[in-house]
Write a protein that holds these residues in place. Sequence first.
Motif, short mmCIF file in Angstrom:
data_model
loop_
_atom_site.label_atom_id
_atom_site.label_comp_id
_atom_site.label_asym_id
_atom_site.label_seq_id
_atom_site.Cartn_x
_atom_site.Cartn_y
_atom_site.Cartn_z
N PHE A 12 -17.59 -43.76 26.36
CA PHE A 12 -18.81 -43.31 25.69
C PHE A 12 -19.77 -42.67 26.68
N LEU A 13 -20.30 -41.53 26.30
CA LEU A 13 -21.40 -40.91 27.02
C LEU A 13 -22.58 -40.92 26.06
N GLY A 14 -23.72 -41.43 26.52
CA GLY A 14 -24.83 -41.60 25.60
C GLY A 14 -26.18 -41.22 26.16
N VAL A 15 -27.12 -41.11 25.23
CA VAL A 15 -28.50 -40.85 25.58
C VAL A 15 -29.37 -41.68 24.64
N GLY A 16 -30.45 -42.23 25.20
CA GLY A 16 -31.32 -43.06 24.38
C GLY A 16 -32.76 -42.99 24.80
N TYR A 17 -33.62 -43.47 23.91
CA TYR A 17 -35.05 -43.58 24.16
C TYR A 17 -35.35 -45.03 24.52
N SER A 18 -35.94 -45.26 25.69
CA SER A 18 -36.25 -46.61 26.15
C SER A 18 -37.73 -46.91 26.00
N VAL B 137 -15.56 -39.79 24.05
CA VAL B 137 -14.79 -38.60 24.43
C VAL B 137 -13.28 -38.84 24.30
N LEU B 138 -12.83 -40.09 24.14
CA LEU B 138 -11.41 -40.41 23.96
C LEU B 138 -11.09 -40.73 22.50
N TYR B 139 -11.96 -40.37 21.59
CA TYR B 139 -11.83 -40.74 20.18
C TYR B 139 -10.47 -40.33 19.60
N ASP B 140 -9.87 -41.27 18.84
CA ASP B 140 -8.60 -41.04 18.15
C ASP B 140 -8.79 -41.45 16.69
N ASP B 141 -8.62 -40.51 15.78
CA ASP B 141 -8.83 -40.77 14.35
C ASP B 141 -8.04 -41.97 13.83
N TYR B 142 -6.85 -42.18 14.36
CA TYR B 142 -5.96 -43.20 13.81
C TYR B 142 -6.12 -44.57 14.45
N LYS B 143 -6.59 -44.64 15.70
CA LYS B 143 -6.65 -45.92 16.38
C LYS B 143 -8.05 -46.44 16.65
N SER B 144 -9.04 -45.59 16.62
CA SER B 144 -10.40 -46.02 16.93
C SER B 144 -10.89 -47.03 15.90
N ILE B 145 -11.68 -47.97 16.37
CA ILE B 145 -12.28 -48.93 15.43
C ILE B 145 -13.55 -48.35 14.81
N TYR B 146 -14.00 -47.22 15.34
CA TYR B 146 -15.19 -46.57 14.82
C TYR B 146 -14.77 -45.45 13.87
N SER B 147 -15.52 -45.23 12.83
CA SER B 147 -15.17 -44.21 11.85
C SER B 147 -15.48 -42.80 12.33
N ASP B 148 -16.25 -42.70 13.40
CA ASP B 148 -16.69 -41.40 13.89
C ASP B 148 -16.86 -41.50 15.40
N PRO B 149 -16.68 -40.41 16.17
CA PRO B 149 -16.90 -40.50 17.62
C PRO B 149 -18.37 -40.67 17.99
N TRP B 150 -19.29 -40.33 17.09
CA TRP B 150 -20.72 -40.50 17.32
C TRP B 150 -21.11 -41.89 16.84
N VAL B 151 -21.64 -42.71 17.75
CA VAL B 151 -22.00 -44.10 17.41
C VAL B 151 -23.44 -44.37 17.83
N PRO B 152 -24.32 -44.71 16.88
CA PRO B 152 -25.69 -45.08 17.26
C PRO B 152 -25.67 -46.46 17.93
N PHE B 153 -26.67 -46.72 18.76
CA PHE B 153 -26.73 -48.03 19.42
C PHE B 153 -28.17 -48.49 19.60
N VAL B 154 -28.30 -49.80 19.74
CA VAL B 154 -29.54 -50.46 20.16
C VAL B 154 -29.11 -51.33 21.33
N ARG B 155 -29.71 -51.12 22.48
CA ARG B 155 -29.35 -51.85 23.69
C ARG B 155 -30.60 -52.60 24.17
N VAL B 156 -30.43 -53.88 24.49
CA VAL B 156 -31.55 -54.71 24.94
C VAL B 156 -31.16 -55.42 26.23
N TYR B 157 -31.98 -55.29 27.28
CA TYR B 157 -31.77 -56.00 28.55
C TYR B 157 -33.08 -56.63 28.99
#
Length: 180
Positions: free
Chosen positions: A141-147, A159-179
């Motif tokens: 995953f390559l990502g960009v976010g607002y902190s 960038v390695l997305y595979d329609d048949y094996k990925s657990i995600y329905s789309d190569p674009w995945v939103p995220f919320v990251r907390v540290y």
Amino acid sequence: MKYISLRCKKHSVTVFLCFVFSMPLISQNTINSNSNEFWNHVRFGGGIGLSFGDGFFSGTLAPSAVYQINPIAALGVGLSGTYNTSRDFYKSAILGGSLIGLINPIREVQLSAEFEELNVSRNWDSRTGLEDENYWYPALFLGVGYSNGPVTLGIRYDVLYDDYKSIYSDPWVPFVRVYF
């Protein structure tokens, strides 16, 4: 003269013994100091996901930790576990780990690169006629976010997305990251 020489030898031996026996104490203090310094730069966090709908349930727990190299860059590791079920269709368990790199060129913008390796175990309902699956799936995953403080909201692309094996329905995945 012998008395002075013997006395100097006693002092030399005493100083030498004090030096030898104090070295482990000094070393231990240095090790503890370095250890505390390391842990002062580690931030813990991760993600929790929950979704459900008409006969569908998915739950994810993904703890992670990053080492803050400097105010701009951090490197870390994470674990991930997901359970999915879709009534009368399938059940799956997904377990894996990841390596993550974070860059904040400015405080509000976070760029990320994350390599994730997941073991997917999918059990299909017998009525589907599909064969059960168990395989490893890599994602980069390559990502960009607002902190804002410890929270980052963003989007990442596999960038390695595979329609048949990925657990995600789309190569674009939103995220919320907390540290913290």
